[in-house]
Write a protein that holds these residues in place. Structure first.
Motif, PDB file in Angstrom:
ATOM      1  N   LEU A 107      33.372  31.020  41.459  1.00 18.30           N
ATOM      2  CA  LEU A 107      33.299  31.958  42.581  1.00 18.30           C
ATOM      3  C   LEU A 107      33.057  31.276  43.913  1.00 18.30           C
ATOM      4  O   LEU A 107      32.548  31.902  44.845  1.00 18.30           O
ATOM      5  CB  LEU A 107      32.170  32.974  42.325  1.00 18.30           C
ATOM      6  CG  LEU A 107      32.344  33.880  41.119  1.00 18.30           C
ATOM      7  CD1 LEU A 107      31.061  34.636  40.831  1.00 18.30           C
ATOM      8  CD2 LEU A 107      33.495  34.841  41.339  1.00 18.30           C
ATOM      9  N   ASP A 108      33.385  30.028  44.033  1.00 22.28           N
ATOM     10  CA  ASP A 108      33.112  29.280  45.252  1.00 22.28           C
ATOM     11  C   ASP A 108      33.764  29.960  46.451  1.00 22.28           C
ATOM     12  O   ASP A 108      34.961  30.205  46.477  1.00 22.28           O
ATOM     13  CB  ASP A 108      33.618  27.844  45.109  1.00 22.28           C
ATOM     14  CG  ASP A 108      33.107  26.943  46.210  1.00 22.28           C
ATOM     15  OD1 ASP A 108      31.991  27.180  46.697  1.00 22.28           O
ATOM     16  OD2 ASP A 108      33.822  26.001  46.588  1.00 22.28           O
ATOM     17  N   GLY A 109      32.937  30.297  47.420  1.00 21.54           N
ATOM     18  CA  GLY A 109      33.449  30.918  48.632  1.00 21.54           C
ATOM     19  C   GLY A 109      33.579  32.428  48.562  1.00 21.54           C
ATOM     20  O   GLY A 109      33.937  33.061  49.543  1.00 21.54           O
ATOM     21  N   GLU A 110      33.293  33.020  47.417  1.00 19.24           N
ATOM     22  CA  GLU A 110      33.403  34.469  47.275  1.00 19.24           C
ATOM     23  C   GLU A 110      32.035  35.122  47.384  1.00 19.24           C
ATOM     24  O   GLU A 110      31.011  34.477  47.226  1.00 19.24           O
ATOM     25  CB  GLU A 110      34.049  34.818  45.928  1.00 19.24           C
ATOM     26  CG  GLU A 110      35.485  34.346  45.824  1.00 19.24           C
ATOM     27  CD  GLU A 110      36.156  34.802  44.548  1.00 19.24           C
ATOM     28  OE1 GLU A 110      35.846  35.901  44.075  1.00 19.24           O
ATOM     29  OE2 GLU A 110      36.982  34.042  44.029  1.00 19.24           O
ATOM     30  N   ASP A 111      32.025  36.413  47.637  1.00 14.85           N
ATOM     31  CA  ASP A 111      30.773  37.168  47.712  1.00 14.85           C
ATOM     32  C   ASP A 111      30.172  37.256  46.313  1.00 14.85           C
ATOM     33  O   ASP A 111      30.820  37.715  45.376  1.00 14.85           O
ATOM     34  CB  ASP A 111      31.050  38.571  48.257  1.00 14.85           C
ATOM     35  CG  ASP A 111      29.800  39.427  48.326  1.00 14.85           C
ATOM     36  OD1 ASP A 111      28.682  38.876  48.291  1.00 14.85           O
ATOM     37  OD2 ASP A 111      29.945  40.663  48.420  1.00 14.85           O
TER      38      ASP A 111
END
Length: 85
Positions: free
Chosen positions: A17-21
């Motif tokens: 989930l890198d960079g995701e909420d």
């Protein structure tokens, strides 16, 4: 020092989930049904658990219920560590 839950959550965030909420990423958030983790992701998690927590890869059953949520992964690691002790 971080807890096992924090470490597992950090791994999931970094790898999937890198960079995701990640505000909805609770310990019970379904990683598989939500599509965060697919079959290749399961293999990556198993590999990580084996190396990070010294769990022999042959002792890690590839059952989705063990990897469905961060809470399930934490419980699996804790049980594996208890069994090894």
């Amino acid at each position: 020092m971080s807890t096992l839950t924090d470490e597992i959550r950090g791994y999931v965030v970094t790898e999937f989930l890198d960079g995701e909420d990640t505000s909805d990423l609770t310990t019970e958030f379904d990683l598989i049904d939500s599509g965060v983790v697919d079959s290749l992701g399961l293999v990556r998690i198993v590999s990580h658990l084996s190396s990070a927590y010294a769990i022999p890869i042959d002792d890690i059953p590839l059952k989705p219920e063990h990897f469905r949520s961060i809470g399930a992964i934490v419980a699996f690691v804790e049980n594996a560590n208890r069994a090894a002790a």
